[in-house]
Scaffold this motif. Sequence first.
Motif, PDB file in Angstrom:
ATOM      1  N   PHE A   1      42.504  27.080  51.608  1.00  0.00           N
ATOM      2  CA  PHE A   1      43.303  25.952  52.103  1.00  0.00           C
ATOM      3  C   PHE A   1      42.665  25.222  53.277  1.00  0.00           C
ATOM      4  CE2 PHE A   1      46.407  29.138  50.459  1.00  0.00           C
ATOM      5  CZ  PHE A   1      46.717  28.439  49.304  1.00  0.00           C
ATOM      6  N   PHE A   2      41.664  25.838  53.885  1.00  0.00           N
ATOM      7  CA  PHE A   2      41.133  25.245  55.122  1.00  0.00           C
ATOM      8  C   PHE A   2      39.682  24.776  55.012  1.00  0.00           C
ATOM      9  CE2 PHE A   2      44.834  27.659  56.299  1.00  0.00           C
ATOM     10  CZ  PHE A   2      45.493  26.769  57.131  1.00  0.00           C
ATOM     11  N   SER A   3      39.049  24.933  53.847  1.00  0.00           N
ATOM     12  CA  SER A   3      37.670  24.447  53.705  1.00  0.00           C
ATOM     13  C   SER A   3      37.604  23.437  52.569  1.00  0.00           C
ATOM     14  CB  SER A   3      36.708  25.600  53.382  1.00  0.00           C
ATOM     15  OG  SER A   3      37.037  26.712  54.145  1.00  0.00           O
ATOM     16  N   PRO A   4      36.906  22.313  52.813  1.00  0.00           N
ATOM     17  CA  PRO A   4      36.844  21.242  51.814  1.00  0.00           C
ATOM     18  C   PRO A   4      36.340  21.710  50.443  1.00  0.00           C
ATOM     19  CG  PRO A   4      35.942  20.485  53.901  1.00  0.00           C
ATOM     20  CD  PRO A   4      36.252  21.942  54.069  1.00  0.00           C
ATOM     21  N   TYR A   5      36.923  21.148  49.427  1.00  0.00           N
ATOM     22  CA  TYR A   5      36.518  21.329  48.024  1.00  0.00           C
ATOM     23  C   TYR A   5      36.641  22.763  47.504  1.00  0.00           C
ATOM     24  CZ  TYR A   5      35.128  16.568  48.596  1.00  0.00           C
ATOM     25  OH  TYR A   5      35.168  15.224  48.857  1.00  0.00           O
ATOM     26  N   MET A   6      37.475  23.594  48.155  1.00  0.00           N
ATOM     27  CA  MET A   6      37.642  24.959  47.665  1.00  0.00           C
ATOM     28  C   MET A   6      38.633  25.003  46.501  1.00  0.00           C
ATOM     29  SD  MET A   6      35.689  27.098  49.313  1.00  0.00           S
ATOM     30  CE  MET A   6      36.360  28.741  49.456  1.00  0.00           C
ATOM     31  N   ILE A   7      39.546  24.038  46.442  1.00  0.00           N
ATOM     32  CA  ILE A   7      40.447  23.989  45.274  1.00  0.00           C
ATOM     33  C   ILE A   7      39.846  23.004  44.281  1.00  0.00           C
ATOM     34  CG2 ILE A   7      42.760  23.362  44.451  1.00  0.00           C
ATOM     35  CD1 ILE A   7      43.936  24.511  46.933  1.00  0.00           C
ATOM     36  N   LYS A   8      39.670  23.464  43.060  1.00  0.00           N
ATOM     37  CA  LYS A   8      38.966  22.671  42.041  1.00  0.00           C
ATOM     38  C   LYS A   8      39.956  22.149  41.001  1.00  0.00           C
ATOM     39  CE  LYS A   8      34.822  24.570  43.279  1.00  0.00           C
ATOM     40  NZ  LYS A   8      34.276  23.937  44.439  1.00  0.00           N
ATOM     41  N   ALA A   9      39.427  21.231  40.185  1.00  0.00           N
ATOM     42  CA  ALA A   9      40.259  20.691  39.099  1.00  0.00           C
ATOM     43  C   ALA A   9      40.745  21.817  38.170  1.00  0.00           C
ATOM     44  CB  ALA A   9      39.468  19.658  38.312  1.00  0.00           C
ATOM     45  N   GLU A  10      39.913  22.855  38.012  1.00  0.00           N
ATOM     46  CA  GLU A  10      40.305  23.981  37.143  1.00  0.00           C
ATOM     47  C   GLU A  10      41.542  24.682  37.714  1.00  0.00           C
ATOM     48  OE1 GLU A  10      37.270  23.457  38.266  1.00  0.00           O
ATOM     49  OE2 GLU A  10      36.037  23.199  36.479  1.00  0.00           O
ATOM     50  N   ASP A  11      41.613  24.791  39.048  1.00  0.00           N
ATOM     51  CA  ASP A  11      42.783  25.424  39.669  1.00  0.00           C
ATOM     52  C   ASP A  11      44.027  24.573  39.408  1.00  0.00           C
ATOM     53  OD1 ASP A  11      41.254  27.533  40.866  1.00  0.00           O
ATOM     54  OD2 ASP A  11      40.537  26.100  42.335  1.00  0.00           O
ATOM     55  N   ILE A  12      43.845  23.254  39.501  1.00  0.00           N
ATOM     56  CA  ILE A  12      44.973  22.349  39.254  1.00  0.00           C
ATOM     57  C   ILE A  12      45.475  22.566  37.821  1.00  0.00           C
ATOM     58  CG2 ILE A  12      45.667  19.899  39.110  1.00  0.00           C
ATOM     59  CD1 ILE A  12      45.030  20.879  41.980  1.00  0.00           C
ATOM     60  N   SER A  13      44.535  22.693  36.875  1.00  0.00           N
ATOM     61  CA  SER A  13      44.936  22.939  35.482  1.00  0.00           C
ATOM     62  C   SER A  13      45.698  24.249  35.365  1.00  0.00           C
ATOM     63  CB  SER A  13      43.711  22.986  34.563  1.00  0.00           C
ATOM     64  OG  SER A  13      43.180  21.694  34.444  1.00  0.00           O
ATOM     65  N   LEU A  14      45.207  25.253  36.088  1.00  0.00           N
ATOM     66  CA  LEU A  14      45.896  26.562  36.045  1.00  0.00           C
ATOM     67  C   LEU A  14      47.334  26.417  36.566  1.00  0.00           C
ATOM     68  CD1 LEU A  14      44.357  29.912  37.092  1.00  0.00           C
ATOM     69  CD2 LEU A  14      46.506  29.281  38.138  1.00  0.00           C
ATOM     70  N   PHE A  15      47.526  25.683  37.671  1.00  0.00           N
ATOM     71  CA  PHE A  15      48.894  25.514  38.211  1.00  0.00           C
ATOM     72  C   PHE A  15      49.783  24.809  37.175  1.00  0.00           C
ATOM     73  CE2 PHE A  15      46.846  24.736  42.678  1.00  0.00           C
ATOM     74  CZ  PHE A  15      46.449  26.052  42.736  1.00  0.00           C
ATOM     75  N   LEU A  16      49.234  23.742  36.586  1.00  0.00           N
ATOM     76  CA  LEU A  16      50.061  22.940  35.679  1.00  0.00           C
ATOM     77  C   LEU A  16      50.320  23.644  34.355  1.00  0.00           C
ATOM     78  CD1 LEU A  16      48.606  19.362  36.292  1.00  0.00           C
ATOM     79  CD2 LEU A  16      50.544  20.468  37.387  1.00  0.00           C
TER      80      LEU A  16
ATOM     81  N   THR B   1      43.222  18.587  31.510  1.00  0.00           N
ATOM     82  CA  THR B   1      44.329  18.754  32.461  1.00  0.00           C
ATOM     83  C   THR B   1      45.651  18.707  31.702  1.00  0.00           C
ATOM     84  OG1 THR B   1      42.978  17.583  34.051  1.00  0.00           O
ATOM     85  CG2 THR B   1      45.283  17.935  34.665  1.00  0.00           C
ATOM     86  N   PRO B   2      46.438  19.784  31.787  1.00  0.00           N
ATOM     87  CA  PRO B   2      47.663  19.824  30.988  1.00  0.00           C
ATOM     88  C   PRO B   2      48.551  18.599  31.249  1.00  0.00           C
ATOM     89  CG  PRO B   2      47.246  21.958  31.983  1.00  0.00           C
ATOM     90  CD  PRO B   2      46.235  21.015  32.568  1.00  0.00           C
ATOM     91  N   GLY B   3      48.901  17.914  30.191  1.00  0.00           N
ATOM     92  CA  GLY B   3      49.823  16.788  30.278  1.00  0.00           C
ATOM     93  C   GLY B   3      49.187  15.460  30.668  1.00  0.00           C
ATOM     94  N   TYR B   4      47.896  15.470  31.047  1.00  0.00           N
ATOM     95  CA  TYR B   4      47.301  14.233  31.587  1.00  0.00           C
ATOM     96  C   TYR B   4      47.255  13.114  30.538  1.00  0.00           C
ATOM     97  CZ  TYR B   4      44.440  11.233  34.505  1.00  0.00           C
ATOM     98  OH  TYR B   4      43.996  10.177  35.266  1.00  0.00           O
ATOM     99  N   ALA B   5      46.728  13.444  29.361  1.00  0.00           N
ATOM    100  CA  ALA B   5      46.565  12.411  28.317  1.00  0.00           C
ATOM    101  C   ALA B   5      47.926  11.808  27.962  1.00  0.00           C
ATOM    102  CB  ALA B   5      45.892  13.020  27.084  1.00  0.00           C
ATOM    103  N   ALA B   6      48.932  12.667  27.862  1.00  0.00           N
ATOM    104  CA  ALA B   6      50.266  12.179  27.494  1.00  0.00           C
ATOM    105  C   ALA B   6      50.840  11.286  28.595  1.00  0.00           C
ATOM    106  CB  ALA B   6      51.194  13.369  27.235  1.00  0.00           C
ATOM    107  N   LYS B   7      50.654  11.695  29.859  1.00  0.00           N
ATOM    108  CA  LYS B   7      51.156  10.898  30.988  1.00  0.00           C
ATOM    109  C   LYS B   7      50.507   9.519  31.013  1.00  0.00           C
ATOM    110  CE  LYS B   7      52.629  14.075  34.523  1.00  0.00           C
ATOM    111  NZ  LYS B   7      52.184  15.170  35.291  1.00  0.00           N
ATOM    112  N   LEU B   8      49.206   9.516  30.766  1.00  0.00           N
ATOM    113  CA  LEU B   8      48.468   8.249  30.788  1.00  0.00           C
ATOM    114  C   LEU B   8      48.997   7.313  29.710  1.00  0.00           C
ATOM    115  CD1 LEU B   8      46.143   6.667  31.993  1.00  0.00           C
ATOM    116  CD2 LEU B   8      44.553   7.937  30.582  1.00  0.00           C
ATOM    117  N   LYS B   9      49.193   7.871  28.528  1.00  0.00           N
ATOM    118  CA  LYS B   9      49.656   7.060  27.389  1.00  0.00           C
ATOM    119  C   LYS B   9      51.065   6.518  27.653  1.00  0.00           C
ATOM    120  CE  LYS B   9      49.570   5.486  23.164  1.00  0.00           C
ATOM    121  NZ  LYS B   9      49.681   4.040  23.369  1.00  0.00           N
ATOM    122  N   VAL B  10      51.969   7.400  28.105  1.00  0.00           N
ATOM    123  CA  VAL B  10      53.356   6.969  28.335  1.00  0.00           C
ATOM    124  C   VAL B  10      53.394   5.891  29.425  1.00  0.00           C
ATOM    125  CG1 VAL B  10      55.585   7.754  29.258  1.00  0.00           C
ATOM    126  CG2 VAL B  10      54.390   9.125  27.554  1.00  0.00           C
TER     127      VAL B  10
END
Length: 441
Positions: free
Chosen positions: A300-315, A392-401
């Motif tokens: 949480f305190f160092s730049p770029y430690m959370i990646k897009a893959e982590d975001i996918s895992l959360f979602l 990214t889970p849900g991204y394509a659908a969100k973009l389309k809607v």
Amino acid sequence: MQQLANEVRKLRAKFILSESEMIDTAKKFQRAMQAGREGKDSSLKMLPAFLAKPIGNEKGVYLAVDLGGTNVRVMIIELKGNGNYKILDRHAFPLKNSQKGHDFTSETSSAAALFGYIAERIKSMVATNSFYPLGFTFSFPSRQTAVNQAVLIKWTKEIKTPGVEGKDVSKILAGALDDKNLHQVVPRAIINDTVGTLLTASYRDPFTDIGSICGTGHNSCYVEPQSLTSGEIINMESGNFNALPFTAYDTELDKQSDIPGEQCLEKMVSGKYIGELTRIILQDFIKQNLILTNNQSDIFFSPYMIKAEDISLFLDDESSELTGIFQWLQSVCGASGALLEERITLRTIASIVVTRSAQLVAASYFGVLQHIDPRLERKHSIAIDGSLYEFTPGYAAKLKVTLNNLLKEKSELVTLKLTKDGSGVGAAVAAALGDKGQLHD
Ligand code: GLC
């Protein structure tokens, strides 16, 4: 916990755009396109690609080299005509490999090292007795003067290799091929990855007139109906668009980035940055004692430690107890007793960041569509490649809607198409167009 809920509500209000804000952003985008086309001051570079769309009957075996932000991909591709192709061979080589001890993207590397590596990788894949026309996808803002000449304006996506900015990359590549005696490999075309994506999709589908990357970086290109040489493809470098509703978190990310003040849209939407933006927000929430109190994990305190893959895992975690996020917090951040509310907050923040990304990208597409077809009278396909869009889970659908909501009753005219390998296959198509001399130079 009431305070936490209030702060999350405030965050959502700051990030999520209303329909009128999206329309406003689209209008500003359209104005920036026009200004860029007229050579006026604009955050959109509007770079001509010196190529028009393929017909679909291009044929032959081509070598495609695709230099993005993370890997260099080398492919041997057979274009079969009638919009068909076959990938005969393909390999991806990381530009950064801590085990092998190389990082060709850092300030301690050099143009010679980076392009020498690319030539060496090509050598490992080609036969000595065959001839290979080469299409080179170079996914960075470059000014072209011909289909096979491109000067890098500036590195993006946090790449720092010295000695490339301001240089003709096709010449550097040709030199590196020569050094390795690769005389059977003949560079024919150099293209942006968005252009590659557009070429690949339009090889099959003539309605394609926008190509876009939603991956580590973000950018779009389109077919300009009013160009002197009609149908010319223009790389907008739309990741640099800057008439945007910034939050304090965006400003913070921008300030600590390599190129402050530039690539503003990219920093709000792309895979390189959505994890970082989420981290900056979480860091603020932790500092305010709203969640994960006293957790000092580097994540949480160092730049770029959370990646897009982590975001996918959360979602992706749809379990009622958010067990995936619980495990992530435990194993990656050493936060063993995270409460369900805290896990929900983590997921919600990621979802807010990702939703705004899809909204801004949709607004930019809406702006382009209004430029190329103001009354929306024709069919359009938007070809999209990239990990953000694909994974990214849900991204394509969100973009389309979101785009559908902006297009209203015209939404059926516009199709979004995942165009996998777009930047690689597109390089082969560009090399074929180079072969046939169908160029605008
Ligand atoms: C960055 C580059 C752009 C590329 C995009 C997607 O925005 O500047 O050229 O198309 O990333 O890879």
